[in-house]
Scaffold this motif. Structure first.
Motif, PDB file in Angstrom:
ATOM      1  N   ALA A 160       0.808  -1.217   0.000  1.00 27.84           N
ATOM      2  CA  ALA A 160       0.000   0.000   0.000  1.00 27.84           C
ATOM      3  C   ALA A 160       0.845   1.273   0.000  1.00 27.84           C
ATOM      4  O   ALA A 160       0.342   2.352  -0.339  1.00 27.84           O
ATOM      5  N   ASN A 161       2.125   1.137   0.354  1.00 29.49           N
ATOM      6  CA  ASN A 161       3.006   2.309   0.464  1.00 29.49           C
ATOM      7  C   ASN A 161       4.337   2.039  -0.225  1.00 29.49           C
ATOM      8  O   ASN A 161       5.373   1.878   0.434  1.00 29.49           O
ATOM      9  N   PRO A 162       4.341   1.995  -1.559  1.00 29.66           N
ATOM     10  CA  PRO A 162       5.564   1.625  -2.291  1.00 29.66           C
ATOM     11  C   PRO A 162       6.713   2.611  -2.134  1.00 29.66           C
ATOM     12  O   PRO A 162       7.855   2.260  -2.426  1.00 29.66           O
ATOM     13  N   ASP A 163       6.435   3.818  -1.648  1.00 30.10           N
ATOM     14  CA  ASP A 163       7.504   4.808  -1.464  1.00 30.10           C
ATOM     15  C   ASP A 163       8.170   4.695  -0.090  1.00 30.10           C
ATOM     16  O   ASP A 163       9.130   5.428   0.183  1.00 30.10           O
ATOM     17  N   VAL A 164       7.669   3.802   0.751  1.00 36.59           N
ATOM     18  CA  VAL A 164       8.264   3.581   2.071  1.00 36.59           C
ATOM     19  C   VAL A 164       9.050   2.278   2.032  1.00 36.59           C
ATOM     20  O   VAL A 164       8.570   1.269   1.512  1.00 36.59           O
ATOM     21  N   ASN A 165      10.258   2.291   2.577  1.00 30.45           N
ATOM     22  CA  ASN A 165      11.063   1.078   2.648  1.00 30.45           C
ATOM     23  C   ASN A 165      10.805   0.352   3.968  1.00 30.45           C
ATOM     24  O   ASN A 165      10.608   0.986   5.010  1.00 30.45           O
ATOM     25  N   PHE A 166      10.823  -0.973   3.895  1.00 29.56           N
ATOM     26  CA  PHE A 166      10.593  -1.810   5.066  1.00 29.56           C
ATOM     27  C   PHE A 166      11.727  -2.824   5.195  1.00 29.56           C
ATOM     28  O   PHE A 166      12.285  -3.286   4.199  1.00 29.56           O
ATOM     29  N   ALA A 167      12.050  -3.176   6.425  1.00 29.14           N
ATOM     30  CA  ALA A 167      12.956  -4.291   6.694  1.00 29.14           C
ATOM     31  C   ALA A 167      12.289  -5.135   7.767  1.00 29.14           C
ATOM     32  O   ALA A 167      11.755  -4.595   8.739  1.00 29.14           O
ATOM     33  N   ILE A 168      12.295  -6.438   7.571  1.00 26.36           N
ATOM     34  CA  ILE A 168      11.659  -7.322   8.545  1.00 26.36           C
ATOM     35  C   ILE A 168      12.651  -8.359   9.044  1.00 26.36           C
ATOM     36  O   ILE A 168      13.406  -8.954   8.263  1.00 26.36           O
ATOM     37  N   ILE A 169      12.670  -8.539  10.340  1.00 21.24           N
ATOM     38  CA  ILE A 169      13.567  -9.484  10.991  1.00 21.24           C
ATOM     39  C   ILE A 169      12.879 -10.844  11.111  1.00 21.24           C
ATOM     40  O   ILE A 169      11.711 -10.921  11.482  1.00 21.24           O
ATOM     41  N   ASP A 170      13.588 -11.881  10.755  1.00 23.04           N
ATOM     42  CA  ASP A 170      13.124 -13.270  10.930  1.00 23.04           C
ATOM     43  C   ASP A 170      12.017 -13.693   9.983  1.00 23.04           C
ATOM     44  O   ASP A 170      11.238 -14.591  10.298  1.00 23.04           O
ATOM     45  N   ASP A 171      11.938 -13.074   8.821  1.00 21.48           N
ATOM     46  CA  ASP A 171      10.980 -13.534   7.809  1.00 21.48           C
ATOM     47  C   ASP A 171      11.547 -13.238   6.426  1.00 21.48           C
ATOM     48  O   ASP A 171      12.109 -12.171   6.198  1.00 21.48           O
ATOM     49  N   SER A 172      11.390 -14.204   5.525  1.00 23.20           N
ATOM     50  CA  SER A 172      11.880 -14.014   4.154  1.00 23.20           C
ATOM     51  C   SER A 172      10.790 -14.301   3.126  1.00 23.20           C
ATOM     52  O   SER A 172      11.084 -14.581   1.972  1.00 23.20           O
ATOM     53  N   SER A 173       9.529 -14.222   3.553  1.00 22.73           N
ATOM     54  CA  SER A 173       8.432 -14.611   2.673  1.00 22.73           C
ATOM     55  C   SER A 173       7.946 -13.492   1.763  1.00 22.73           C
ATOM     56  O   SER A 173       7.181 -13.747   0.830  1.00 22.73           O
TER      57      SER A 173
END
Length: 366
Positions: free
Chosen positions: A127-140
């Motif tokens: 929903a927010n392609p201009d925001v970057n995300f990083a997630i710990i412990d998931d690679s899905s």
């Protein structure tokens, strides 16, 4: 205490397998810095960059992976010269609204801590392609604005299991988890396989209680909160004569520590994620060692890179080879372990790295 009997289609997998690293994985993070995350002046890009983080239900004071994530974000923000925004979740119903709240506050990078935030992270990223995300412990999540930070802790837990078997006086060791999810069971798989390898090498028969690798069944508390369920799970292992116990799931180790102190039988614990001897000095005397993963430098690295405009989606996979997972020192137990144990662990580590010792869990990063 709740007992989970989750099965996997990979049940029956041989205890020892092949570790496969992701093709094109990001290199190991450099503690205190970023790979490619600096401006021409050698300092991270700054000013209007806003890094943010959402914890899972364990909270930022878990002495474990939430705390390590926060430390990494804070270290990067201090270097960049900005003030991060962090939001703590009390339950899984908080995840989506907490992420949405950070998006509304103009965060450029949102780090979500834990496998349980995957669905909310995926939806928010779409929903927010201009925001970057990083997630710990998931690679899905496969999205251009989402980077995974995952850790093959089966490798370091293998070393922990070997050490546990070597130290045990009763010939029984144990492990239990918070929830039967991959970031938890991967520790338990490696631990059991490390004990098995010790038995094979030494002609011993140290028994593991609390987890069966082949069936992927074992003992779980139903969450990551310290409390009665966690204490009862630990007590169940103590009642089965386990004298080395590895609780996997953030704060649940605190309740295990209570059970160990109540038993007063010289039982020791093995920590996970952080070097718990250092993060929780009040319980340092109970920890033989800890099975660590480099969450702090990983978060620091991705934050610095994003601040410099160098964010990328290439997943980071922590291994023994790149230093992303490790076994902590024995600290106060250094003089109490077998004199040859350190050398044996060094050889095993080298064997895992060169592939001569095969280590894999059904939950290993693919």
């Amino acid at each position: 205490m709740r007992i989970s009997t989750r099965k996997t289609t990979l049940g029956g997998l041989a205890a020892l397998g092949v570790v496969a690293l992701l093709a094109g994985c990001a290199p190991a993070p450099e503690t205190g810095g970023a790979s490619g995350g600096s401006s021409d002046s050698g300092k991270p890009a700054a000013s209007d960059f806003l890094p943010c983080m959402v914890s899972d239900a364990g909270g930022f004071d878990d002495k474990s992976f939430n705390q390590l994530g926060l430390e990494g974000l804070t270290a990067a923000a201090d270097k960049i010269g900005v003030k991060p925004i962090t939001v703590q979740s009390s339950s899984d119903t908080d995840y989506a609204p907490n992420i949405s709240n950070l998006v509304d506050q103009g965060c450029n990078l949102i780090v979500t801590v834990g496998f349980n935030l995957a669905a909310a992270t995926k939806d928010a990223a779409a929903a927010n392609p201009d925001v970057n995300f990083a997630i710990i412990d998931d690679s899905s999540i496969d999205a251009p604005n989402v980077k995974s930070l995952v850790f093959d802790t089966a490798q370091s837990a293998f070393l922990g299991g070997y050490a546990a078997a070597s130290y045990s006086k009763t010939g029984v060791v144990g492990t239990f988890g918070g929830l039967p999810i991959p970031p938890v069971t991967i520790f338990m798989d490696g631990f059991v396989d490390g004990v098995k390898y010790f038995n094979e090498q030494k002609g011993k028969n140290v028994v593991v209680k609390g987890w069966d690798v082949a069936s992927q069944n074992g003992t779980f508390t139903g969450g990551f909160e310290a409390g009665t369920d966690a204490k009862q799970a630990a007590q169940g292992l103590i009642d089965q004569n386990a004298d080395v116990i590895m609780p996997v799931g953030g704060p649940i180790y605190k309740s295990a520590a209570e059970a160990v102190r109540d038993a007063d039988k010289g039982i020791v614990l093995i920590g996970v994620d952080a070097d718990v001897t250092q993060t929780d000095p009040d319980n340092a005397d109970l920890f033989l060692t800890s099975v660590m993963k480099g969450i702090k430098p990983g978060v620091e690295d991705v934050t610095n890179a994003a601040a410099a405009g160098n964010f990328d989606k290439a997943p980071y996979v922590g291994t023994l080879e790149n230093g992303g997972v490790a076994l902590a020192p024995f600290h106060d137990y250094e003089s109490k372990v077998d004199p040859g144990l350190a050398g044996e662990l060094d050889k095993i580590k080298a064997g895992i790295i060169d592939g001569s010792i095969k280590v894999e869990s059904p939950s290993s990063p693919k």
